[in-house]
Design a protein around this motif. Structure first.
Motif, PDB file in Angstrom:
ATOM      1  N   ALA A  94     114.035  27.655  55.897  1.00  0.00           N
ATOM      2  CA  ALA A  94     114.833  28.666  55.183  1.00  0.00           C
ATOM      3  C   ALA A  94     115.284  28.144  53.817  1.00  0.00           C
ATOM      4  O   ALA A  94     115.207  28.874  52.819  1.00  0.00           O
ATOM      5  CB  ALA A  94     116.037  29.072  56.028  1.00  0.00           C
ATOM      6  N   ARG A  95     115.749  26.919  53.759  1.00  0.00           N
ATOM      7  CA  ARG A  95     116.159  26.339  52.472  1.00  0.00           C
ATOM      8  C   ARG A  95     114.982  26.275  51.509  1.00  0.00           C
ATOM      9  O   ARG A  95     115.102  26.605  50.325  1.00  0.00           O
ATOM     10  CB  ARG A  95     116.751  24.947  52.680  1.00  0.00           C
ATOM     11  N   PRO A 100     112.433  35.316  53.135  1.00  0.00           N
ATOM     12  CA  PRO A 100     113.121  35.275  51.837  1.00  0.00           C
ATOM     13  C   PRO A 100     113.402  36.714  51.386  1.00  0.00           C
ATOM     14  O   PRO A 100     112.554  37.589  51.537  1.00  0.00           O
ATOM     15  CB  PRO A 100     112.116  34.611  50.900  1.00  0.00           C
ATOM     16  N   ARG A 101     114.596  36.946  50.855  1.00  0.00           N
ATOM     17  CA  ARG A 101     114.985  38.312  50.483  1.00  0.00           C
ATOM     18  C   ARG A 101     115.417  38.383  49.030  1.00  0.00           C
ATOM     19  O   ARG A 101     116.086  37.497  48.517  1.00  0.00           O
ATOM     20  CB  ARG A 101     116.150  38.785  51.356  1.00  0.00           C
ATOM     21  N   LYS A 102     115.042  39.467  48.404  1.00  0.00           N
ATOM     22  CA  LYS A 102     115.481  39.804  47.045  1.00  0.00           C
ATOM     23  C   LYS A 102     116.429  40.988  47.143  1.00  0.00           C
ATOM     24  O   LYS A 102     116.190  41.924  47.914  1.00  0.00           O
ATOM     25  CB  LYS A 102     114.283  40.196  46.172  1.00  0.00           C
ATOM     26  N   ALA A 142     114.654  33.396  46.114  1.00  0.00           N
ATOM     27  CA  ALA A 142     115.272  34.460  46.906  1.00  0.00           C
ATOM     28  C   ALA A 142     116.776  34.534  46.675  1.00  0.00           C
ATOM     29  O   ALA A 142     117.430  33.527  46.420  1.00  0.00           O
ATOM     30  CB  ALA A 142     114.992  34.229  48.387  1.00  0.00           C
ATOM     31  N   ASP A 143     117.288  35.740  46.796  1.00  0.00           N
ATOM     32  CA  ASP A 143     118.735  35.952  46.710  1.00  0.00           C
ATOM     33  C   ASP A 143     119.409  35.651  48.046  1.00  0.00           C
ATOM     34  O   ASP A 143     120.610  35.405  48.097  1.00  0.00           O
ATOM     35  CB  ASP A 143     119.031  37.407  46.316  1.00  0.00           C
ATOM     36  N   GLY A 144     118.622  35.680  49.112  1.00  0.00           N
ATOM     37  CA  GLY A 144     119.145  35.404  50.448  1.00  0.00           C
ATOM     38  C   GLY A 144     117.999  35.191  51.410  1.00  0.00           C
ATOM     39  O   GLY A 144     116.829  35.255  51.045  1.00  0.00           O
ATOM     40  N   ILE A 145     118.354  34.921  52.655  1.00  0.00           N
ATOM     41  CA  ILE A 145     117.367  34.680  53.714  1.00  0.00           C
ATOM     42  C   ILE A 145     117.778  35.494  54.933  1.00  0.00           C
ATOM     43  O   ILE A 145     118.951  35.491  55.319  1.00  0.00           O
ATOM     44  CB  ILE A 145     117.315  33.181  54.100  1.00  0.00           C
ATOM     45  N   LYS A 158     113.984  29.846  50.326  1.00  0.00           N
ATOM     46  CA  LYS A 158     114.925  30.377  49.330  1.00  0.00           C
ATOM     47  C   LYS A 158     114.586  29.829  47.953  1.00  0.00           C
ATOM     48  O   LYS A 158     114.544  30.568  46.971  1.00  0.00           O
ATOM     49  CB  LYS A 158     116.372  30.050  49.718  1.00  0.00           C
TER      50      LYS A 158
END
Length: 141
Positions: A73-74, A108-110, A82-85, A77
């Motif tokens: 996850a790190r 990974p999320r935007k 990414a803005d978040g996970i 990102k």
């Protein structure tokens, strides 16, 4: 609870019977690209110890699995800016599980970008390989 079935796709990947896009591996876990990604960089972390769901995992296997989830996850990102996970883990068919070997989704999320459908379309191989390369680089592997 039903018994573990060692003919599931992840068991076959772990035995080397099916291909995968590996991004990380250690003694206890394997991280691969999801071939039907819900987001760019969507990876799966799989314990090597057989378990059908999170509910039947040994506590020590949970600890090693989630240590790898955090590491992936790190890296995701950073690699995908990414803005978040989002971390997802499904149990049993009613809970959304489709493959009955415990696994964790790392997405990974935007901001403002919605996830693609669960079990959607298989992504183009060149896109998956490019995402795997970015994630491997961020993992240092």
């Amino acid at each position: 609870m039903p018994a573990y079935d060692d003919t599931n796709i992840f068991a076959k990947i772990l035995r080397g019977e099916l291909p995968c896009l590996k991004v990380y591996e250690d003694e206890h876990t394997l991280a691969i690209m999801d071939i039907m990604p819900r987001a760019d960089g969507h990876a799966l972390v799989i314990p090597k110890a057989p378990s059908r769901t999170f509910l039947d995992m040994a506590p020590e296997d949970i600890a090693t699995l989630y240590a790898t989830v955090q590491r992936v996850a790190r890296a995701a990102k950073a690699a995908f800016d990414a803005d978040g996970i989002t971390i997802q883990q499904f149990n049993e068919r009613a809970g959304g599980q489709l493959v009955f070997h415990t696994h964790v989704h790392v997405l990974p999320r935007k901001e403002g970008v919605t996830l693609r459908p669960h079990a959607g379309q298989i992504a183009p191989a060149d896109m998956l390989e490019a995402h795997a390369a970015k994630l491997r680089a961020a993992l240092g592997s």
